[in-house]
Write a protein that holds these residues in place. Structure first.
Motif, PDB file in Angstrom:
ATOM      1  N   MET A   9       0.821  -1.200   0.000  1.00  0.00           N
ATOM      2  CA  MET A   9       0.000   0.000   0.000  1.00  0.00           C
ATOM      3  C   MET A   9       0.860   1.257   0.000  1.00  0.00           C
ATOM      4  N   ILE A  10       2.107   1.115  -0.447  1.00  0.00           N
ATOM      5  CA  ILE A  10       2.973   2.280  -0.609  1.00  0.00           C
ATOM      6  C   ILE A  10       3.021   2.626  -2.094  1.00  0.00           C
ATOM      7  N   GLU A  11       2.731   3.860  -2.405  1.00  0.00           N
ATOM      8  CA  GLU A  11       2.765   4.356  -3.770  1.00  0.00           C
ATOM      9  C   GLU A  11       4.124   5.006  -4.010  1.00  0.00           C
ATOM     10  N   ILE A  12       4.781   4.608  -5.102  1.00  0.00           N
ATOM     11  CA  ILE A  12       6.038   5.223  -5.506  1.00  0.00           C
ATOM     12  C   ILE A  12       5.808   5.806  -6.892  1.00  0.00           C
ATOM     13  N   GLU A  13       5.939   7.121  -7.025  1.00  0.00           N
ATOM     14  CA  GLU A  13       5.710   7.737  -8.326  1.00  0.00           C
ATOM     15  C   GLU A  13       6.595   8.951  -8.520  1.00  0.00           C
ATOM     16  N   LEU A  68      10.440  12.324   2.441  1.00  0.00           N
ATOM     17  CA  LEU A  68      11.156  13.597   2.312  1.00  0.00           C
ATOM     18  C   LEU A  68      11.439  13.973   0.864  1.00  0.00           C
ATOM     19  N   ASP A  69      11.734  12.976   0.014  1.00  0.00           N
ATOM     20  CA  ASP A  69      12.021  13.264  -1.394  1.00  0.00           C
ATOM     21  C   ASP A  69      10.761  13.311  -2.252  1.00  0.00           C
ATOM     22  N   GLY A  70       9.601  13.029  -1.656  1.00  0.00           N
ATOM     23  CA  GLY A  70       8.331  13.099  -2.375  1.00  0.00           C
ATOM     24  C   GLY A  70       8.040  11.912  -3.269  1.00  0.00           C
ATOM     25  N   LEU A  71       8.898  10.882  -3.236  1.00  0.00           N
ATOM     26  CA  LEU A  71       8.737   9.741  -4.133  1.00  0.00           C
ATOM     27  C   LEU A  71       7.692   8.726  -3.667  1.00  0.00           C
ATOM     28  N   ILE A 105      -8.911  15.752 -17.512  1.00  0.00           N
ATOM     29  CA  ILE A 105      -8.952  14.568 -18.365  1.00  0.00           C
ATOM     30  C   ILE A 105      -7.642  13.840 -18.150  1.00  0.00           C
ATOM     31  N   ARG A 106      -7.731  12.543 -17.921  1.00  0.00           N
ATOM     32  CA  ARG A 106      -6.536  11.712 -17.762  1.00  0.00           C
ATOM     33  C   ARG A 106      -6.324  10.906 -19.038  1.00  0.00           C
ATOM     34  N   PHE A 107      -5.105  10.951 -19.527  1.00  0.00           N
ATOM     35  CA  PHE A 107      -4.676  10.173 -20.683  1.00  0.00           C
ATOM     36  C   PHE A 107      -3.697   9.111 -20.195  1.00  0.00           C
ATOM     37  N   GLU A 108      -3.845   7.893 -20.680  1.00  0.00           N
ATOM     38  CA  GLU A 108      -2.921   6.818 -20.332  1.00  0.00           C
ATOM     39  C   GLU A 108      -2.066   6.498 -21.548  1.00  0.00           C
ATOM     40  N   ILE A 109      -0.736   6.497 -21.335  1.00  0.00           N
ATOM     41  CA  ILE A 109       0.222   6.301 -22.420  1.00  0.00           C
ATOM     42  C   ILE A 109       1.252   5.261 -22.004  1.00  0.00           C
ATOM     43  N   LYS A 110       1.421   4.248 -22.821  1.00  0.00           N
ATOM     44  CA  LYS A 110       2.426   3.221 -22.553  1.00  0.00           C
ATOM     45  C   LYS A 110       3.779   3.722 -23.040  1.00  0.00           C
ATOM     46  N   SER A 111       4.793   3.546 -22.193  1.00  0.00           N
ATOM     47  CA  SER A 111       6.167   3.909 -22.542  1.00  0.00           C
ATOM     48  C   SER A 111       7.074   2.816 -21.983  1.00  0.00           C
ATOM     49  N   GLY A 112       7.601   1.978 -22.852  1.00  0.00           N
ATOM     50  CA  GLY A 112       8.364   0.830 -22.387  1.00  0.00           C
ATOM     51  C   GLY A 112       7.444  -0.080 -21.604  1.00  0.00           C
ATOM     52  N   ILE A 113       7.854  -0.458 -20.388  1.00  0.00           N
ATOM     53  CA  ILE A 113       7.020  -1.339 -19.557  1.00  0.00           C
ATOM     54  C   ILE A 113       6.107  -0.556 -18.610  1.00  0.00           C
ATOM     55  N   HIS A 114       6.166   0.766 -18.675  1.00  0.00           N
ATOM     56  CA  HIS A 114       5.393   1.613 -17.759  1.00  0.00           C
ATOM     57  C   HIS A 114       4.218   2.287 -18.466  1.00  0.00           C
ATOM     58  N   SER A 138      10.095   0.556  -7.450  1.00  0.00           N
ATOM     59  CA  SER A 138      11.112   0.969  -6.479  1.00  0.00           C
ATOM     60  C   SER A 138      11.540   2.400  -6.800  1.00  0.00           C
ATOM     61  N   GLU A 139      12.102   3.063  -5.832  1.00  0.00           N
ATOM     62  CA  GLU A 139      12.506   4.458  -6.021  1.00  0.00           C
ATOM     63  C   GLU A 139      13.648   4.598  -7.022  1.00  0.00           C
ATOM     64  N   ASN A 140      14.419   3.535  -7.246  1.00  0.00           N
ATOM     65  CA  ASN A 140      15.564   3.584  -8.157  1.00  0.00           C
ATOM     66  C   ASN A 140      15.266   2.998  -9.532  1.00  0.00           C
ATOM     67  N   GLU A 141      14.038   2.594  -9.775  1.00  0.00           N
ATOM     68  CA  GLU A 141      13.680   1.939 -11.029  1.00  0.00           C
ATOM     69  C   GLU A 141      13.868   2.874 -12.221  1.00  0.00           C
ATOM     70  N   ASP A 142      14.488   2.357 -13.268  1.00  0.00           N
ATOM     71  CA  ASP A 142      14.646   3.111 -14.517  1.00  0.00           C
ATOM     72  C   ASP A 142      13.348   3.040 -15.312  1.00  0.00           C
ATOM     73  N   PHE A 143      13.125   4.041 -16.161  1.00  0.00           N
ATOM     74  CA  PHE A 143      11.962   4.051 -17.038  1.00  0.00           C
ATOM     75  C   PHE A 143      12.277   4.877 -18.271  1.00  0.00           C
ATOM     76  N   ASP A 144      11.598   4.567 -19.375  1.00  0.00           N
ATOM     77  CA  ASP A 144      11.759   5.321 -20.614  1.00  0.00           C
ATOM     78  C   ASP A 144      11.063   6.666 -20.474  1.00  0.00           C
ATOM     79  N   LYS A 145      11.763   7.732 -20.874  1.00  0.00           N
ATOM     80  CA  LYS A 145      11.189   9.077 -20.783  1.00  0.00           C
ATOM     81  C   LYS A 145      10.743   9.531 -22.171  1.00  0.00           C
TER      82      LYS A 145
END
Length: 155
Positions: free
Chosen positions: A1-5, A57-60, A89-98, A121-128
């Protein structure tokens, strides 16, 4: 139940052509204290009540609990909310696995477009994506609870 975003501003409307889904959201806050927020949302024909804890503290990351409620319950609770109902309005967009959730705001927050991506995880990489702008993770003024009190249009 912890959200990381992580949260970003959006620098163009190119994201719209990449969206695989979009829908309107109406939301209000029964409590918008920074230690805990209680949010009510109406999305299409479904309602939700969400409790969020204080951000790290880092808002993540922060605690998040959500429960589906009926449309009738959501409308009743929205009528009890603090001033400053959010329409977007919310738009959902796939980028890599996210999947990025991009919110285009209306009303007093017109002109604001924010993208969020949830991570494992807080250190997870993602496509920008190319339309992703400046990161605003942890900047409290971009939290919806704060936008309801201090709208983007007044900045």
């Amino acid at each position: 139940m912890i959200e990381i975003e992580r949260k970003f501003l959006v620098n163009s409307d190119a994201f719209k052509s990449e969206a695989f889904n979009s829908y309107t959201i109406k939301q209000g806050f029964l409590n918008s204290d920074k230690e805990r927020t209680v949010r009510v949302r109406l999305i299409k024909d479904l309602g939700y009540i969400t409790v969020k804890g204080k951000s790290s503290l880092d808002g993540l990351s922060r605690f998040e609990w959500e429960k589906e409620i009926t449309t009738s319950e959501a409308n009743s609770l929205l009528s009890l909310c603090e001033d400053g109902i959010i329409d977007k309005i919310r738009f959902e967009i796939k980028s890599g696995i996210h999947i990025f959730e991009v919110d285009e705001f209306f009303g007093d927050n017109l002109g604001l477009i924010v993208a969020e991506v949830e991570l494992k995880s807080e250190n997870e990489d993602f496509d920008k994506p190319s339309w992703l702008g400046k990161e605003v993770t942890g900047r409290i003024e971009y939290y919806n609870s704060q936008l309801s009190k201090n709208p983007f249009g007044t900045w």
